[in-house]
Design an enzyme around this catalytic site. Structure first.
Site, short mmCIF file in Angstrom:
data_model
loop_
_atom_site.label_atom_id
_atom_site.label_comp_id
_atom_site.label_asym_id
_atom_site.label_seq_id
_atom_site.Cartn_x
_atom_site.Cartn_y
_atom_site.Cartn_z
N ASP A 134 -16.76 -1.59 22.00
CA ASP A 134 -17.89 -2.05 21.21
C ASP A 134 -17.85 -3.57 21.12
O ASP A 134 -16.95 -4.23 21.65
CB ASP A 134 -17.92 -1.39 19.82
CG ASP A 134 -16.71 -1.73 18.95
OD1 ASP A 134 -16.09 -2.78 19.16
OD2 ASP A 134 -16.40 -0.93 18.05
N ARG A 178 -19.36 5.21 21.20
CA ARG A 178 -18.71 4.15 21.97
C ARG A 178 -18.22 4.66 23.32
O ARG A 178 -18.28 3.95 24.32
CB ARG A 178 -17.51 3.60 21.18
CG ARG A 178 -17.87 2.62 20.08
CD ARG A 178 -16.64 2.22 19.32
NE ARG A 178 -16.01 3.37 18.66
CZ ARG A 178 -14.84 3.31 18.04
NH1 ARG A 178 -14.16 2.18 18.03
NH2 ARG A 178 -14.35 4.37 17.44
N ASP A 180 -17.71 3.05 11.35
CA ASP A 180 -17.04 1.77 11.57
C ASP A 180 -17.77 0.66 10.81
O ASP A 180 -18.97 0.78 10.53
CB ASP A 180 -17.06 1.42 13.06
CG ASP A 180 -16.20 2.36 13.89
OD1 ASP A 180 -15.25 2.94 13.33
OD2 ASP A 180 -16.49 2.51 15.09
N TYR A 220 -27.69 9.74 16.14
CA TYR A 220 -27.44 8.30 16.11
C TYR A 220 -28.51 7.58 16.93
O TYR A 220 -29.01 8.11 17.94
CB TYR A 220 -26.10 7.95 16.74
CG TYR A 220 -24.89 8.47 16.01
CD1 TYR A 220 -24.26 7.70 15.05
CD2 TYR A 220 -24.35 9.72 16.33
CE1 TYR A 220 -23.13 8.16 14.39
CE2 TYR A 220 -23.22 10.19 15.68
CZ TYR A 220 -22.61 9.41 14.70
OH TYR A 220 -21.50 9.88 14.06
#
Length: 298
Positions: A82, A181, A40, A68
């Site tokens: 988010d 998310r 994103d 991550y």
């Protein structure tokens, strides 16, 4: 077609993955650039690009597990899960009463392992041929089915409290298809205070680490990993003779060669170090399931 290679890029915040692909095309002078999974605009970190003939390798990288680092803000829920979305609910003081470190640890543990996860409604998953995020932005109702994913590590690295929120810095190792998310959303929901993601960075894709990546404004041909090196890192290598390389390129099987592999798939590399293709076990034989364009070795 040139053999090309695999390019590791550290995407900055605020641009799309497509923007990075466009930069690579300009910098490398080729239109044939693909990726092994987007990030994103809010996210930073590792993008794995395939260039020219090496785009054929992306199939074997898309499903790789990933690492991550992220920041989860507890105390508010947004319509995108988010920080780019609109806050739709905030926790009141009463909701925080039972949210202590132990409760957070239990919530994290419940989202670790083999779990079923409903992706975010602003994900790129297709619903009847349309992307979920396009449906959501058009105001249409989006219901996505839960899917099985594996979160092999979900660890809290730091906790920062403020009067109406709690920020958690976390690290996550997960299977392909896991939405960080959604982890933030589900952790907040389980604690009764809501949650969303405020920062996300992809540190690793399979064997490739962001520490080895180039900045998106410094892309150059000399940063390409050769197809053989990239494929070897991803699936392991099988050395083949010149005759075997020729046979594989002509679609012939390597009879009785399956015992040369410890797994079911490997990168076939010729005596000059060039990637012939990807071979898989077929009974007692090895068969090429992807051939690379022939490259001229230096």
């Amino acid at each position: 077609m040139p053999a090309g290679g695999i390019l590791l890029v550290d995407k900055p915040q605020g641009i799309t993955s497509h923007d990075v692909v466009a930069r690579a095309r300009r910098a490398l002078g080729t239109r044939k650039v693909g990726h092994a999974g987007t990030l994103d605009p809010m996210a930073t970190g590792l993008l794995v690009l395939g260039v020219d003939g090496a785009t054929r390798l992306l199939t074997y990288l898309v499903g790789a597990d990933k690492t991550y680092t992220a920041t989860i803000r507890l105390g508010a829920r947004t319509d995108t899960d988010d920080a780019e979305g609109t806050v739709v609910e905030r926790a009141d003081a009463a909701a925080w009463a039972d949210v202590d470190d132990a409760a957070i640890d239990r919530g994290v543990a419940a989202l670790t392992g083999d779990i079923r996860q409903v992706p975010s409604t602003v994900s790129a998953i297709k619903v009847q041929g349309r992307r979920a995020y396009d449906l959501a932005r058009a105001g249409e109702s989006v219901e996505l089915a839960a899917r099985a994913v594996t979160v092999s590590r979900f660890a809290v690295l730091a906790r920062r409290r403020s009067p109406d929120a709690l920020d958690l810095d976390v690290v996550v190792d997960c299977s392909s298809g896991t939405y960080i998310r959604a982890l933030a959303r589900d952790l907040g929901a389980g604690l009764g205070v809501g949650g969303h993601l405020t920062a996300l960075r992809r540190e690793r894709v399979g064997p490739f680490d962001v520490a080895d990546a180039v900045a998106s404004d410094a892309i150059a041909a000399d940063r390409l990993l050769s197809p053989a090196a990239a494929a070897t890192a991803a699936i392991g290598a099988l050395a083949v003779t010149a005759d075997e390389a020729r046979d594989l390129r002509h679609g012939k099987r390597l009879t009785g060669a399956a015992e040369r592999l410890t797994g079911t798939r490997a990168a076939a590399v010729d005596p000059h170090g060039a990637l012939v293709g990807v071979v898989e076990v077929r009974g007692a034989d090895l068969k090429s399931v992807m051939n690379m364009p022939e490259e001229v070795s230096a």
